[in-house]
Design a protein around this motif. Structure first.
Motif, PDB file in Angstrom:
ATOM      1  N   PRO A  49     -12.848   4.357  11.962  1.00  0.00           N
ATOM      2  CA  PRO A  49     -13.220   4.988  10.680  1.00  0.00           C
ATOM      3  C   PRO A  49     -11.998   5.284   9.810  1.00  0.00           C
ATOM      4  N   GLY A  50     -10.929   5.756  10.442  1.00  0.00           N
ATOM      5  CA  GLY A  50      -9.701   6.065   9.699  1.00  0.00           C
ATOM      6  C   GLY A  50      -9.046   4.805   9.154  1.00  0.00           C
ATOM      7  N   MET A  51      -9.119   3.730   9.910  1.00  0.00           N
ATOM      8  CA  MET A  51      -8.509   2.482   9.447  1.00  0.00           C
ATOM      9  C   MET A  51      -9.262   1.957   8.231  1.00  0.00           C
ATOM     10  N   ILE A  52     -10.570   2.135   8.249  1.00  0.00           N
ATOM     11  CA  ILE A  52     -11.374   1.687   7.097  1.00  0.00           C
ATOM     12  C   ILE A  52     -11.046   2.540   5.876  1.00  0.00           C
ATOM     13  N   ALA A  53     -10.900   3.850   6.114  1.00  0.00           N
ATOM     14  CA  ALA A  53     -10.659   4.763   4.988  1.00  0.00           C
ATOM     15  C   ALA A  53      -9.252   4.610   4.404  1.00  0.00           C
ATOM     16  N   GLU A  59     -11.049  12.283   5.795  1.00  0.00           N
ATOM     17  CA  GLU A  59     -11.140  13.466   4.927  1.00  0.00           C
ATOM     18  C   GLU A  59     -10.363  13.290   3.626  1.00  0.00           C
ATOM     19  N   VAL A  60      -9.098  12.888   3.779  1.00  0.00           N
ATOM     20  CA  VAL A  60      -8.236  12.791   2.591  1.00  0.00           C
ATOM     21  C   VAL A  60      -8.748  11.686   1.665  1.00  0.00           C
ATOM     22  N   ALA A  61      -9.161  10.571   2.253  1.00  0.00           N
ATOM     23  CA  ALA A  61      -9.648   9.468   1.427  1.00  0.00           C
ATOM     24  C   ALA A  61     -10.930   9.873   0.701  1.00  0.00           C
ATOM     25  N   ALA A  62     -11.744  10.702   1.356  1.00  0.00           N
ATOM     26  CA  ALA A  62     -12.985  11.145   0.711  1.00  0.00           C
ATOM     27  C   ALA A  62     -12.670  11.978  -0.531  1.00  0.00           C
ATOM     28  N   GLY A  63     -11.507  12.621  -0.536  1.00  0.00           N
ATOM     29  CA  GLY A  63     -11.069  13.386  -1.706  1.00  0.00           C
ATOM     30  C   GLY A  63     -10.482  12.489  -2.791  1.00  0.00           C
ATOM     31  N   GLY A  64     -10.554  11.175  -2.590  1.00  0.00           N
ATOM     32  CA  GLY A  64     -10.121  10.241  -3.628  1.00  0.00           C
ATOM     33  C   GLY A  64      -8.633   9.903  -3.585  1.00  0.00           C
ATOM     34  N   ALA A  79       0.840  -1.196   0.000  1.00  0.00           N
ATOM     35  CA  ALA A  79       0.000   0.000   0.000  1.00  0.00           C
ATOM     36  C   ALA A  79       0.870   1.237   0.000  1.00  0.00           C
ATOM     37  N   TYR A  80       0.432   2.235  -0.721  1.00  0.00           N
ATOM     38  CA  TYR A  80       1.105   3.522  -0.616  1.00  0.00           C
ATOM     39  C   TYR A  80       0.036   4.587  -0.464  1.00  0.00           C
ATOM     40  N   GLY A  81       0.456   5.760  -0.018  1.00  0.00           N
ATOM     41  CA  GLY A  81      -0.515   6.845   0.126  1.00  0.00           C
ATOM     42  C   GLY A  81       0.082   7.992   0.896  1.00  0.00           C
ATOM     43  N   GLU A  82      -0.716   9.044   1.016  1.00  0.00           N
ATOM     44  CA  GLU A  82      -0.278  10.213   1.767  1.00  0.00           C
ATOM     45  C   GLU A  82      -0.340   9.909   3.259  1.00  0.00           C
ATOM     46  N   VAL A  83       0.671  10.371   3.960  1.00  0.00           N
ATOM     47  CA  VAL A  83       0.708  10.151   5.396  1.00  0.00           C
ATOM     48  C   VAL A  83      -0.321  11.041   6.094  1.00  0.00           C
ATOM     49  N   VAL A  84      -1.118  10.437   6.975  1.00  0.00           N
ATOM     50  CA  VAL A  84      -1.991  11.212   7.862  1.00  0.00           C
ATOM     51  C   VAL A  84      -1.812  10.652   9.263  1.00  0.00           C
ATOM     52  N   PHE A  85      -2.148  11.481  10.258  1.00  0.00           N
ATOM     53  CA  PHE A  85      -1.854  11.060  11.628  1.00  0.00           C
ATOM     54  C   PHE A  85      -3.086  10.857  12.495  1.00  0.00           C
ATOM     55  N   THR A  86      -4.256  11.209  11.958  1.00  0.00           N
ATOM     56  CA  THR A  86      -5.458  10.985  12.763  1.00  0.00           C
ATOM     57  C   THR A  86      -6.506  10.283  11.913  1.00  0.00           C
ATOM     58  N   SER A  87      -7.392   9.633  12.634  1.00  0.00           N
ATOM     59  CA  SER A  87      -8.478   8.928  11.974  1.00  0.00           C
ATOM     60  C   SER A  87      -9.333   9.907  11.155  1.00  0.00           C
ATOM     61  N   ALA A 105      -6.652  -4.887  11.275  1.00  0.00           N
ATOM     62  CA  ALA A 105      -6.252  -4.802   9.864  1.00  0.00           C
ATOM     63  C   ALA A 105      -6.337  -6.182   9.210  1.00  0.00           C
ATOM     64  N   ARG A 106      -5.875  -7.195   9.902  1.00  0.00           N
ATOM     65  CA  ARG A 106      -5.947  -8.550   9.328  1.00  0.00           C
ATOM     66  C   ARG A 106      -7.383  -8.937   9.057  1.00  0.00           C
ATOM     67  N   GLY A 107      -8.249  -8.601  10.020  1.00  0.00           N
ATOM     68  CA  GLY A 107      -9.663  -8.921   9.842  1.00  0.00           C
ATOM     69  C   GLY A 107     -10.231  -8.251   8.602  1.00  0.00           C
ATOM     70  N   MET A 108      -9.755  -7.044   8.305  1.00  0.00           N
ATOM     71  CA  MET A 108     -10.297  -6.306   7.161  1.00  0.00           C
ATOM     72  C   MET A 108      -9.540  -6.602   5.877  1.00  0.00           C
ATOM     73  N   GLY A 109      -8.438  -7.350   5.984  1.00  0.00           N
ATOM     74  CA  GLY A 109      -7.624  -7.603   4.799  1.00  0.00           C
ATOM     75  C   GLY A 109      -6.892  -6.346   4.360  1.00  0.00           C
ATOM     76  N   LYS A 110      -6.553  -5.504   5.332  1.00  0.00           N
ATOM     77  CA  LYS A 110      -5.884  -4.245   4.996  1.00  0.00           C
ATOM     78  C   LYS A 110      -4.404  -4.324   5.331  1.00  0.00           C
ATOM     79  N   THR A 111      -3.573  -3.732   4.491  1.00  0.00           N
ATOM     80  CA  THR A 111      -2.133  -3.774   4.720  1.00  0.00           C
ATOM     81  C   THR A 111      -1.779  -3.072   6.032  1.00  0.00           C
ATOM     82  N   CYS A 112      -0.933  -3.710   6.830  1.00  0.00           N
ATOM     83  CA  CYS A 112      -0.550  -3.097   8.104  1.00  0.00           C
ATOM     84  C   CYS A 112       0.874  -3.474   8.489  1.00  0.00           C
ATOM     85  N   VAL A 113       1.641  -2.466   8.878  1.00  0.00           N
ATOM     86  CA  VAL A 113       2.949  -2.678   9.482  1.00  0.00           C
ATOM     87  C   VAL A 113       2.857  -2.092  10.874  1.00  0.00           C
ATOM     88  N   CYS A 114       3.232  -2.876  11.886  1.00  0.00           N
ATOM     89  CA  CYS A 114       3.142  -2.305  13.231  1.00  0.00           C
ATOM     90  C   CYS A 114       4.484  -2.442  13.945  1.00  0.00           C
TER      91      CYS A 114
END
Ligand code: PEP
Ligand code: MG
Length: 892
Positions: free
Chosen positions: A433-437, A412-417, A399-407, A456-465
């Motif tokens: 909500p932020g994790m989903i977005a 907001e950023v994801a809503a902008g596509g 996964a790549y994307g713009e860094v954001v620090f809050t849910s 994240a695993r439950g949602m099938g979303k990429t996660c590094v912790c």
């Protein structure tokens, strides 16, 4: 009705009633494992509470009875001043909802019993006061909605006053003062004192857990995971055991196999001298489970024995939570553990090899959605990008994307596509909500069992912790000298845990390479690829549904065939009228005389014939359903607004362009308020003479040409948007005439059938079947017309509200509405087959590749589903699962 069950009364199959946690605590109790005694209040009690409010008839009396039994068993009374029994009050729904609902620990502690607890703990005052302040904090937040930061501020003040930075540096006297401060916060916010009646504490905590079923984040999680809204949660009241009694105590989470890769061997995290949720919350970095062997070999060995017992008993990967209280091991939870898609396939195949399950069962242990995840692209590291840092690969993907620090910012950023990566020190349930977005999640703390990882695993979303070099501060993070600001792009690899600056290019996954037949030979023995191959092959041997593809080009057809498609279920011919052929279509529409029109059609025909020949070649020997042109013709013309402006400007300049004026007149004439319900499909064929005939001729000629080359074309001509048998009969009569003329004595056979996508067609299917050799359900239009929802408009306009209200859990355009649209499918299936035994039935709407819908079509008894090429393997798998598994409801 019985509302309360002792752990000895339940078992693992009672999840509906006791929730997952309660049912499994009961199962472990019955297996003779060391489970602290307790009881479970049922989901039925929760539903009654949520429906009727505080007074659920008979509930209080049953709780009294079970509490008394628990007190007898423990030899202590709840909150007794001298020797208190303390309990935890834990939520536990049928489906695991990690961290979504509430838990209150140390219930029963009061001003009076805190000294008694200290004595129990061998004169450990610090522990007793720390337990008490934790209770007030959890109870205040959970039961009485006191803002959590108020307690955190008070704790911070206490540390500052003492000049220390760590909680553990506060001594008993400090914590005693902190309790006084917490009680003040509590009273200020609630208007009453912290309750000193232990039973009252317990009742309030139970009610708060019931209510937490409807907390916003729980509602959101259920929607995301498609968990029904009306199940309610059970509540487990369990005698407390303490992992924070010193160095010989601790708490941990463990898996019987690696939940990320599926590799054999126990895996887990341990935190010494810690309580409850500290591990899952990812608050402190944990030790690997193997370290426990050095700290406490006896407990470690016992834990290994218990884990082996559990895996053998559940015949699957289990995850557990345990606590060690002064060298004594206690099991707090177990369940069949969540795992990544890769681990699901790998483990299922391992268990077959180990003789634990057979291939049928292996098939029920994986899902089409998981296979879909394995087909996502991976990072292409050929350019050897250097990693900025590395954490734990907790949930695979690139996964790549713009860094954001809050849910909030992520949403907001994801809503902008834009794609975003949510970067947090650790996540908590409020971040959902932020994790989903977000496209991916990066945390600096916590292991594979932290909240971020599990969710994240439950949602099938990429996660590094646990990327502990990442120092998050406000709207930047730093790794050494490197500063990354909000809005900068990073890439994260959830398999290796690597984090890169900028956007790293991606390549197809191994599983896709395997389907494509170009897997790197070095990976030929990859256990994951082998597991996918084996399970999918088994699915193919079991499934009743055939799987075709929706494809309109030779390239797509060829790919779909490599992915296992058994033909084409929908070739949308209108896609062949776009691009540089638009001009020919325009000529057709503008034709004023029969001669003009025939000339335009004659120009299109050889192009169409070539299109079809290419597709027939790729699908040689397999059926190919070609749908006659469907969409409104004005889609091929310029927009009314643009054209009107152009002509107006020409007029203003005193110019006239005859072509544009004719075009404008045509566009005006053809303009429709509801084009989706207008001149489309068969209606178009009936209005424009020669259009369908041209297509039928091209199909027949292409088939004859391939047969002449020695091929075996199997064309099926499909008429769209039919609502009445007369429409079909009219088209059929002309088509049969042309086919007979073209085919002559060639061995080609061409079937003629119809889409069932207008409700009237479904309701008169018996009549329509008289004129159709096959039906294909167009569930996109059928959904649109059954609900009266415009398929082009609704998703953004009001579906969010319908989802919020639970009118449906998922868009009916995504997953078939079995009760309504599905009923139309059933009616048409029954009446169609009654009128024409042997009628071929398929589905070619988007639902053909949706896992739940595939199951439904299997149950209805269709012959095939058709879906986009990339979904073909998913549909194959799901069709196999549906065939071996009559009750798939628990396999999410
Ligand atoms: C359908 O309506 O389900 C269908 C397959 O046709 P289209 O999506 O092209 O309208
Ligand atoms: Mg349609």
């Amino acid at each position: 009705m019985k509302f309360v069950y002792d752990f000895s009364e339940g078992n693992k199959d009672l999840k509906d009633l006791l929730g997952g946690k309660g049912a499994n605590l009961a199962e472990m109790t019955n297996l003779g494992l060391p489970v602290p005694p307790g009881f479970t209040i049922t989901t039925e009690a929760c539903r009654a509470y949520l429906r009727d409010g505080d007074h659920v008839d008979g509930l209080a009396a049953e709780i009294d009875e079970h509490l008394a039994a628990l007190e007898r068993q423990m030899g202590r009374r709840l909150g007794d001043a001298d020797d208190p029994l303390l309990v935890s009050v834990r939520s536990g729904a049928k489906f695991s909802m990690p961290g979504m609902m509430e838990t209150v620990l140390n219930v029963g502690l009061t001003d009076a019993s805190v000294a008694g607890l200290s004595r129990q703990a061998g004169g450990n005052d610090r522990f007793a006061w720390d337990s008490y302040r934790r209770l007030i904090q959890m109870f205040g937040k959970t039961v009485c909605d006191v803002p959590g930061h108020e307690f955190e501020d008070a704790l911070h003040e206490a540390k500052t006053a003492k000049g220390v930075t760590d909680d553990v540096q506060l001594d008993a006297a400090d914590l005693r003062e902190l309790v006084a401060a917490y009680k003040k916060v509590f009273a200020e916010h609630t208007g009453h004192e912290f309750p000193q009646d232990p039973r009252d504490q317990m009742d309030q905590a139970v009610a708060a857990v019931f209510r937490s079923w409807n907390a916003d984040r729980a509602v959101l999680y259920r929607r995301q995971e498609r968990i029904p809204t009306d199940l309610g949660t059970a509540v487990n009241v369990v005698a407390m055991v303490f992992g924070n009694l010193g160095a010989d105590s601790g708490t941990g989470v463990a898996f019987t196999r690696d939940p990320a890769s599926g590799e054999q061997g126990v895996y887990g995290d341990y935190l010494a001298n810690a309580q409850g949720e500290d591990v899952v919350a990812g608050i402190r970095n944990t030790l690997a489970l193997a370290e426990l062997e050095k700290l406490d070999k006896r407990s470690y060995d016992e834990l290994m024995r218990i884990m082996a017992t559990l895996e053998g008993h559940y015949r699957d990967l289990c995850d557990i939570e345990f606590t060690i209280e002064r060298g004594k091991l206690w099991m707090l939870q177990t369940r069949v553990g969540k795992r990544t898609a890769a681990a699901a396939f790998t483990i299922a195949a391992q268990l077959v090899d180990e003789g634990v399950i057979d291939l049928d069962e292996a098939l029920t242990r994986v899902t089409g959605a998981q296979l879909g995840q394995l087909m996502f692209p991976r990072f292409d590291l050929a350019g050897d990008p250097s990693a900025l840092t590395r954490g734990v690969g907790a949930s695979p993907g690139a996964a790549y994307g713009e860094v954001v620090f809050t849910s909030e910012r992520a949403v907001e950023v994801a809503a902008g596509g834009k794609p975003v990566i949510l970067v947090r020190r650790e996540t908590n349930p409020d971040d959902l909500p932020g994790m989903i977005a977000a496209n991916g999640i990066l945390t600096s703390r916590g292991g594979k069992t932290s909240h971020a990882a599990v969710v994240a695993r439950g949602m099938g979303k990429t996660c590094v912790c646990g990327a502990d070099q990442v120092a998050v501060s406000g709207t930047t993070f730093t790794v050494g000298e490197t500063v990354v600001e909000e809005g900068d792009v990073i890439s994260i690899d959830g398999t290796t845990g690597r984090v890169y600056l900028g956007e790293v290019p991606v390549r197809p996954s191994e599983v896709v390479q395997y389907f494509e037949g170009d897997l790197d030979p070095a990976r030929a023995n990859d256990p994951l690829v082998a597991a996918v191959h084996r399970i999918l092959t088994h699915a193919d041997s079991r499934r009743a549904l055939r799987v075709r593809t929706n494809a309109d080009t030779g390239t797509d057809a060829a790919r779909a065939r490599r992915f296992g498609a058994q033909g084409i279920g929908l070739c949308r011919t209108e896609h062949m009228f776009l691009g540089d052929r638009r001009e020919l279509v325009e000529r057709l529409i503008l034709a004023r005389t029969d001669t003009d029109r025939d000339a335009a059609l004659a120009a299109l025909q050889p192009l169409q014939r070539a299109d079809f020949l290419e597709i027939f070649r790729e699908m040689n020997g397999l059926p190919v359903t070609i749908r006659l042109i469907d969409p409104p013709l004005h889609e091929f013309l310029p927009s009314l607004e643009e054209l009107a402006v152009r002509v107006a400007v020409q007029h203003e300049h005193g110019r006239r362009d005859e072509h544009d004026e004719r075009l404008l007149a045509a566009v005006r004439r053809m303009h429709e308020q509801n084009p989706m319900l207008g001149l489309r499909g068969v209606r178009l064929g009936l209005v424009i003479p020669g259009l369908f005939a041209m297509q039928v001729r091209a199909i027949a000629e292409a088939a004859v040409a391939l047969a002449a080359e020695g091929g075996a074309p199997r064309p099926e001509i499909m008429v769209p948007l039919v609502g009445a048998v007369q429409e079909l009969e009219t088209v059929r009569a002309e088509a049969e005439r042309i086919i007979a003329e073209v085919i002559g004595d060639s061995p080609v056979e061409i079937l003629i059938g119809t889409m069932i996508e207008v409700p009237r067609a479904a309701l008169t299917a018996g009549q329509i079947a008289e004129a159709a050799e096959f039906f294909s359900f167009g569930t996109n239009d059928l959904t649109q017309m059954a609900w009266g929802f415009s398929r082009d408009d609704v998703e953004g306009a009001f579906f969010w509200r319908y989802l919020e209200l639970g009118i449906f859990g998922i868009s009916p355009f995504e997953s078939i509405d079995a009760d309504g649209v599905g009923r139309l499918v059933r009616i048409a299936t029954e009446e169609g087959r009654a009128a024409r035994p042997g009628l071929k039935l398929g589905v070619c709407g988007e639902h053909g590749g949706d896992p739940d819908s595939v199951r439904f079509f299997h149950e209805v008894g269709l012959d095939y589903v058709s879906c986009s090429p990339f979904r073909v393997p998913i549909a194959r798998l799901e069709a196999g699962r549906a065939a071996v598994d009559t009750d798939g409801s628990d396999h999410r």
